[in-house]
Design a protein around this motif. Structure first.
Motif, PDB file in Angstrom:
ATOM      1  N   VAL A 160       3.021  25.616  36.618  1.00 31.05           N
ATOM      2  CA  VAL A 160       2.467  25.841  37.961  1.00 31.05           C
ATOM      3  C   VAL A 160       1.318  26.837  37.896  1.00 31.05           C
ATOM      4  O   VAL A 160       0.241  26.622  38.469  1.00 31.05           O
ATOM      5  N   LEU A 161       1.520  27.937  37.196  1.00 30.31           N
ATOM      6  CA  LEU A 161       0.498  28.977  37.125  1.00 30.31           C
ATOM      7  C   LEU A 161      -0.757  28.474  36.421  1.00 30.31           C
ATOM      8  O   LEU A 161      -1.877  28.778  36.843  1.00 30.31           O
ATOM      9  N   LEU A 162      -0.590  27.701  35.365  1.00 33.19           N
ATOM     10  CA  LEU A 162      -1.751  27.128  34.682  1.00 33.19           C
ATOM     11  C   LEU A 162      -2.475  26.112  35.560  1.00 33.19           C
ATOM     12  O   LEU A 162      -3.707  26.065  35.587  1.00 33.19           O
ATOM     13  N   ALA A 163      -1.700  25.301  36.272  1.00 34.66           N
ATOM     14  CA  ALA A 163      -2.302  24.250  37.093  1.00 34.66           C
ATOM     15  C   ALA A 163      -3.218  24.827  38.160  1.00 34.66           C
ATOM     16  O   ALA A 163      -4.233  24.218  38.524  1.00 34.66           O
ATOM     17  N   TYR A 164      -2.885  26.011  38.673  1.00 33.77           N
ATOM     18  CA  TYR A 164      -3.665  26.620  39.753  1.00 33.77           C
ATOM     19  C   TYR A 164      -4.518  27.791  39.284  1.00 33.77           C
ATOM     20  O   TYR A 164      -5.077  28.524  40.099  1.00 33.77           O
TER      21      TYR A 164
END
Length: 261
Positions: A160-164
């Motif tokens: 999630v953190l990488l995606a955003y």
């Protein structure tokens, strides 16, 4: 409890070649950074090897850190991070605010999901840092302590953190983790869906979880909340809506706090 200085190393022979030049502050920080891996208790020789400093230099710096309380000596003779350093680090305003705001909602999520492990994580460089964890892990690889670090692509909250994180951060990560099969596609799917449900984490050692973003007052994703429910994909998928709802609730509460409401 602060410890007495360590006994002098036998012979003072170096365990590794010391890089030069390095400031005293840099050497002290490298000693502390030696504890960032999975092993939480280290011998003097371990620290010397991990820092690349001679044993005599390591011995002197460890003694000073013991006196200040940054390190403590365990009863087995190994060294570990001290309570004084932990207390100072726990006051970091950014993460203290995030944890304080999120805690009631993490506890609520823990109860709603039948006391499954609940996690709150942030991105630091190419790793996730666990800010809070509630519950005992049932799943292998999900038991790192608060403050523990893992490669971001091996956890649902990390995906999630990488995606955003923005294209620059994502591309830099992809360059360094090219063997992580299908990672670019997975991140695009997570960004489109607004959550991550995995067992599909690329790479070895990944945890299974359902995770969703937490945003600050500007709308930037600053953390991820997740539940680690075990190995059932159906169970993880069923948890996605409640995890997403918790992420949105924490986001609203964080925004109100940051806006002084």
């Amino acid at each position: 409890m602060r410890s007495a200085p360590p006994p002098p190393p036998p012979g003072g022979a170096p365990a590794g070649k010391e890089p030069a030049p390095r400031s005293v502050a840099g050497r002290v920080l490298s000693v502390l950074d030696a504890f960032a891996g999975e092993r939480r208790r280290l011998t003097l020789t371990d620290i010397s090897r991990r820092t690349g400093m001679p044993l005599a230099t390591t011995h002197r710096l460890v003694g000073e850190l013991l006196s200040w309380g940054a390190l403590e000596r365990h009863r087995n003779g190994r060294y570990e991070i001290g309570l004084h350093l932990w207390a100072v680090a726990a006051m970091a305003p950014r993460w203290l605010e995030l944890r304080d705001v999120a805690m009631p909602f993490l506890l609520g999520l823990y109860r709603k999901t039948g006391r499954q492990q609940v996690r709150l994580a942030v991105l630091d460089g190419m790793e996730t840092v666990l800010v809070e964890r509630i519950g005992t892990p049932d799943t292998g690889g999900a038991g790192e302590p608060v403050g523990g670090r893992r490669p971001a692509h091996t956890t649902g909250d990390g995906l999630v953190l990488l995606a955003y994180a923005g294209s620059t951060v994502r591309e830099r990560y992809l360059v360094h983790h090219a063997p992580a099969t299908g990672l670019r596609r997975v991140l695009a799917e997570v960004e489109g869906a607004g959550f991550a449900v995995n067992g599909r984490c690329p790479g070895p050692g990944g945890t299974v979880s359902a995770a969703a973003p937490v945003r600050d007052a500007t709308g930037e994703v600053v953390a991820a909340v997740s539940v680690v429910p075990g190995t059932s994909e159906a169970g993880r998928s069923a948890l996605a809506p409640v995890v997403m709802a918790t992420g949105r609730t924490i986001s609203r509460a964080l925004s109100r706090r940051q806006n002084g409401v």
